[in-house]
Design an enzyme around this catalytic site. Structure first.
Site, mmCIF file in Angstrom:
data_model
loop_
_atom_site.group_PDB
_atom_site.id
_atom_site.type_symbol
_atom_site.label_atom_id
_atom_site.label_comp_id
_atom_site.label_asym_id
_atom_site.label_seq_id
_atom_site.Cartn_x
_atom_site.Cartn_y
_atom_site.Cartn_z
ATOM 1 N N ASN A 90 0.800 -1.227 0.000
ATOM 2 C CA ASN A 90 0.000 0.000 0.000
ATOM 3 C C ASN A 90 0.832 1.276 0.000
ATOM 4 O OD1 ASN A 90 -2.326 1.883 0.912
ATOM 5 N ND2 ASN A 90 -0.903 1.937 2.643
ATOM 6 N N TYR A 154 5.337 9.360 -10.593
ATOM 7 C CA TYR A 154 4.213 8.619 -10.013
ATOM 8 C C TYR A 154 3.489 7.789 -11.076
ATOM 9 C CZ TYR A 154 0.178 7.738 -6.962
ATOM 10 O OH TYR A 154 -0.803 7.140 -6.200
ATOM 11 N N LYS A 158 3.536 3.603 -10.991
ATOM 12 C CA LYS A 158 2.258 2.901 -10.852
ATOM 13 C C LYS A 158 1.949 2.049 -12.091
ATOM 14 C CE LYS A 158 1.144 4.047 -6.706
ATOM 15 N NZ LYS A 158 1.138 3.019 -5.636
ATOM 16 N N THR A 191 -6.527 12.045 1.951
ATOM 17 C CA THR A 191 -5.311 11.567 2.610
ATOM 18 C C THR A 191 -4.248 12.659 2.633
ATOM 19 O OG1 THR A 191 -4.376 10.768 0.519
ATOM 20 C CG2 THR A 191 -5.727 9.205 1.789
#
Length: 251
Positions: A90, A154, A158, A191
């Site tokens: 995660n 990023y 990913k 978040t």
């Protein structure tokens, strides 16, 4: 000895990781937390539900620390005679945000280590142990499937996570194991990472106003909702090995 159900969660101290850990504890699954900081709430919740809880301090940007922590974790798994193991890769970082040509190299290396290399190493170690009934969930992003200006690191890491998921799952199917490996795209959540995104400079991230609007208009899902959708999938449905699941298809 009683066989246990355990879940390894990286980045379990906050955000989606904490929500995943809390839901799994409530389902009677023990937690092995792997992160740089510990969440005392998980210790208390595990005691309340009488399930195992252990925390391993680890900087996921360091391959040496990962190997050291998982040497201890695999020994623990063998000792506990684990019946079923869930692995949630995660932890991730969004920085550096900026256009190619202006990126900080140290931040770039950390991004690749945490987002891509850590899930690789963790999965590789656990698969080499031939543990029974293991389900690996790699947390990915919609950014893996489209270019976003300012997010080259990023998006790329990913995308790598998605391809690793698909390839490793294919290999496990070919080998005839019972292991399942999937990726989960959780969408936009409320978040700390979103806070980092919203504090970016406009010249580094051209979609800044769009992401600021997500917060202002209450469009960010809470992490408990996103975690519940994932755990419901794992516990209640037959998952497809190698598939990239998207939260919008589950809620």
């Amino acid at each position: 000895m009683i066989r246990l159900k355990l879940a390894i969660v990286t980045g379990a101290s906050k955000g989606l990781g904490a929500s995943i850990a809390k839901r799994m504890i409530k389902e009677g699954t023990g937690i092995i937390s792997v992160s740089r900081t510990e969440n005392p709430e998980l210790t208390e919740l595990a005691a309340e539900h009488e399930v195992f809880y252990g925390h391993y301090f680890c900087n996921l940007a360091s391959s040496d620390e990962i190997e050291s922590a998982f040497k201890e974790i695999t020994a623990l798994l063998q000792e506990k005679k684990t019946e079923a193991l869930y692995v949630f890769n995660n932890a991730s970082v969004i920085s550096p945000i900026g256009t190619a040509g202006s990126l900080d190299h140290k931040a770039l290396i950390q991004n690749v280590h945490v987002n891509l290399i850590a899930p690789f190493i963790i999965s590789n170690i656990l698969l080499s142990e031939a543990l029974s009934d293991m389900t690996i969930v790699n947390i990915t992003s919609g950014a893996a499937e489209r270019p976003i200006q300012g997010w080259s690191a990023y998006c790329s890491t990913k995308a790598g996570v998605n391809m690793f998921t698909e390839t490793a799952a294919l290999e496990q199917q070919t080998a005839g194991t019972r292991h399942k490996i999937i990726a989960y795209s959780p969408g936009v959540m409320d978040t700390d990472m979103q806070g980092t995104i919203r504090s970016s400079a406009k010249e580094d991230f051209h979609d800044l106003k769009k992401f600021q609007a997500f917060k202002e208009k209450g469009m960010l899902r809470d992490t408990d909702t996103v975690a519940d959708a994932l755990i419901d999938l794992l516990l209640e449905k037959e998952i497809e090995n190698g598939k990239v699941y998207h939260v919008n298809d589950l809620i």
